[in-house]
Design a protein around this motif. Structure first.
Motif, PDB file in Angstrom:
ATOM      1  N   SER A   2      81.120  51.533  64.944  1.00 36.79           N
ATOM      2  CA  SER A   2      81.636  50.487  64.081  1.00 36.79           C
ATOM      3  C   SER A   2      82.116  51.082  62.761  1.00 36.79           C
ATOM      4  CB  SER A   2      80.552  49.440  63.809  1.00 36.79           C
ATOM      5  OG  SER A   2      79.454  50.021  63.146  1.00 36.79           O
ATOM      6  N   ASP A   3      83.105  50.423  62.165  1.00 40.02           N
ATOM      7  CA  ASP A   3      83.648  50.846  60.883  1.00 40.02           C
ATOM      8  C   ASP A   3      82.819  50.205  59.780  1.00 40.02           C
ATOM      9  OD1 ASP A   3      85.058  51.467  58.656  1.00 40.02           O
ATOM     10  OD2 ASP A   3      86.980  50.684  59.353  1.00 40.02           O
ATOM     11  N   LYS A   4      81.956  50.980  59.138  1.00 39.04           N
ATOM     12  CA  LYS A   4      81.051  50.437  58.130  1.00 39.04           C
ATOM     13  C   LYS A   4      81.760  50.020  56.850  1.00 39.04           C
ATOM     14  CE  LYS A   4      76.993  52.975  59.725  1.00 39.04           C
ATOM     15  NZ  LYS A   4      75.905  53.923  59.340  1.00 39.04           N
ATOM     16  N   ASP A  53      73.795  57.101  56.147  1.00 42.01           N
ATOM     17  CA  ASP A  53      74.751  57.285  57.265  1.00 42.01           C
ATOM     18  C   ASP A  53      76.198  57.270  56.801  1.00 42.01           C
ATOM     19  OD1 ASP A  53      72.582  57.398  59.004  1.00 42.01           O
ATOM     20  OD2 ASP A  53      72.624  55.235  59.398  1.00 42.01           O
ATOM     21  N   VAL A  55      77.648  56.110  54.044  1.00 48.78           N
ATOM     22  CA  VAL A  55      78.114  55.075  53.123  1.00 48.78           C
ATOM     23  C   VAL A  55      77.031  54.802  52.088  1.00 48.78           C
ATOM     24  CG1 VAL A  55      79.641  53.966  54.806  1.00 48.78           C
ATOM     25  CG2 VAL A  55      77.248  53.214  54.603  1.00 48.78           C
ATOM     26  N   VAL A  57      74.787  51.959  50.871  1.00 48.37           N
ATOM     27  CA  VAL A  57      74.259  50.617  51.111  1.00 48.37           C
ATOM     28  C   VAL A  57      73.946  50.007  49.743  1.00 48.37           C
ATOM     29  CG1 VAL A  57      72.515  49.262  52.315  1.00 48.37           C
ATOM     30  CG2 VAL A  57      73.305  51.422  53.295  1.00 48.37           C
ATOM     31  N   GLU A  79      78.324  44.342  50.551  1.00 49.13           N
ATOM     32  CA  GLU A  79      78.935  45.201  51.567  1.00 49.13           C
ATOM     33  C   GLU A  79      78.695  46.677  51.261  1.00 49.13           C
ATOM     34  OE1 GLU A  79      82.125  44.746  48.394  1.00 49.13           O
ATOM     35  OE2 GLU A  79      80.524  43.520  49.284  1.00 49.13           O
ATOM     36  N   ASP A  80      78.679  47.490  52.301  1.00 47.63           N
ATOM     37  CA  ASP A  80      78.569  48.943  52.126  1.00 47.63           C
ATOM     38  C   ASP A  80      79.773  49.457  51.338  1.00 47.63           C
ATOM     39  OD1 ASP A  80      76.280  48.866  53.653  1.00 47.63           O
ATOM     40  OD2 ASP A  80      77.260  49.546  55.496  1.00 47.63           O
TER      41      ASP A  80
END
Length: 315
Positions: A2-4, A53, A55, A57, A79-80
């Protein structure tokens, strides 16, 4: 995979905002970076971002990190963000998502003790922010952040003003006192914490003063007076500054700390004080139609309630 960052990108147009908008996550070599940004948007808040991971958070914390284990603060999960946000600061244009001024309040590394969908336990190692914290989810996007361990600042002092004793004459040892105008206004103590003050409930114009303090805590003593037809708050003492109680400090130390704040605004300013200038200050008070002067012992601590260290003398 998934695109974080898809949600992050969907809220931003790189042609309209200076924020970084990368195509893909880019983890740092260490993998454990954090940043806290002070964000003057529609309402002042702090953004806590922990690398995870590839990004950052993120949580928006309206009152900043709690300094006392006895007080939890709201933390809203957002959002990240991309790793490039670790060093981002600048002006996000008004009308854009998060419009306002953003500065880096602190940055460093952190250690993860636990990470789940409902609880994140970690240790911050920054220059301004340090210690063990836990974020725990309460409902939806709303989380709470709790400091683990000991308090990192003095408790707020009791909000009770020091009051002068009336005297008919000026003190003989004028060199031991500072002399200030008695303004004839209404006394007001202003506690500031997390960029907010309860005093703004009665005086909404104090919101700007509190926000200008950012994460700095303070308790200011002053007087609301009418000067030139306008209401203004004149500050003349500082009881608490940046997590440290000043009540036991001498007047001279408290006064120096107050003046260092450089409080000047449309509705507030630091009241003048003249050490040793008894006669001239009393004469000026008389000429301006003020009630009198207050003589304050230079070596006196701040004593809530009536005190003989402060003397009111009619003009």
């Amino acid at each position: 995979m998934s695109d974080k960052l898809s949600k992050y990108r969907s809220k931003r147009d790189p042609k309209r905002t200076p924020e970084p908008v990368p195509d893909a996550p880019s983890p740092s070599p260490e993998g454990n970076a954090f940043v806290i940004q002070e964000h003057h948007a529609r309402s002042l808040h702090w953004d806590l971002r922990l690398e995870r991971d590839g990004v950052l958070v993120s949580w928006a914390v309206p009152k900043g990190l709690p300094a006392d284990p006895g007080t939890n603060h709201l933390a809203v999960h957002t959002e990240d963000h991309p790793m490039e946000y670790l060093t981002f600061h600048g002006e996000i244009p008004q009308g854009e998502y998060g419009g306002g001024t953003m500065t880096v309040w602190d940055t460093g590394t952190y250690e993860t003790e636990k990470w789940s969908e409902r609880e994140v336990k970690f240790v911050l190692r920054g220059e301004r922010a340090s210690g063990r914290f836990v974020l725990f989810r309460t409902r939806g996007k709303n989380w709470m952040i709790h400091r683990m361990g000991s308090a990192v600042r003095d408790p707020f002092p009791p909000l009770s003003p020091m009051l002068p004793t009336e005297r008919a004459r000026l003190p003989k040892d004028v060199a031991a006192y500072a002399f200030e105008f008695a303004w004839g206004g209404r006394r007001l103590l202003v506690p500031i914490d997390g960029g907010r003050t309860d005093a703004a409930r009665e005086h909404p114009w104090l919101r700007g003063l509190a926000e200008s303090f950012g994460s700095r805590t303070a308790v200011l003593d002053g007087e609301v007076a009418t000067l030139g037809g306008a209401e203004i708050l004149l500050f003349y003492d500082l009881l608490y500054d940046d997590g440290r109680a000043l009540l036991d400090e001498p007047y001279t130390a408290r006064r120096a700390a107050l003046e260092a704040l450089e409080l000047t605004g449309a509705h507030w300013q630091t009241a003048p004080s003249w050490p040793g200038e008894a006669g001239a200050v009393r004469q000026a008070a008389r000429e301006q139609g003020l009630p009198g002067v207050v003589a304050k012992r230079l070596d006196s601590p701040y004593e809530p309630g009536p005190s003989k260290a402060w003397l009111f003398v009619e003009s």
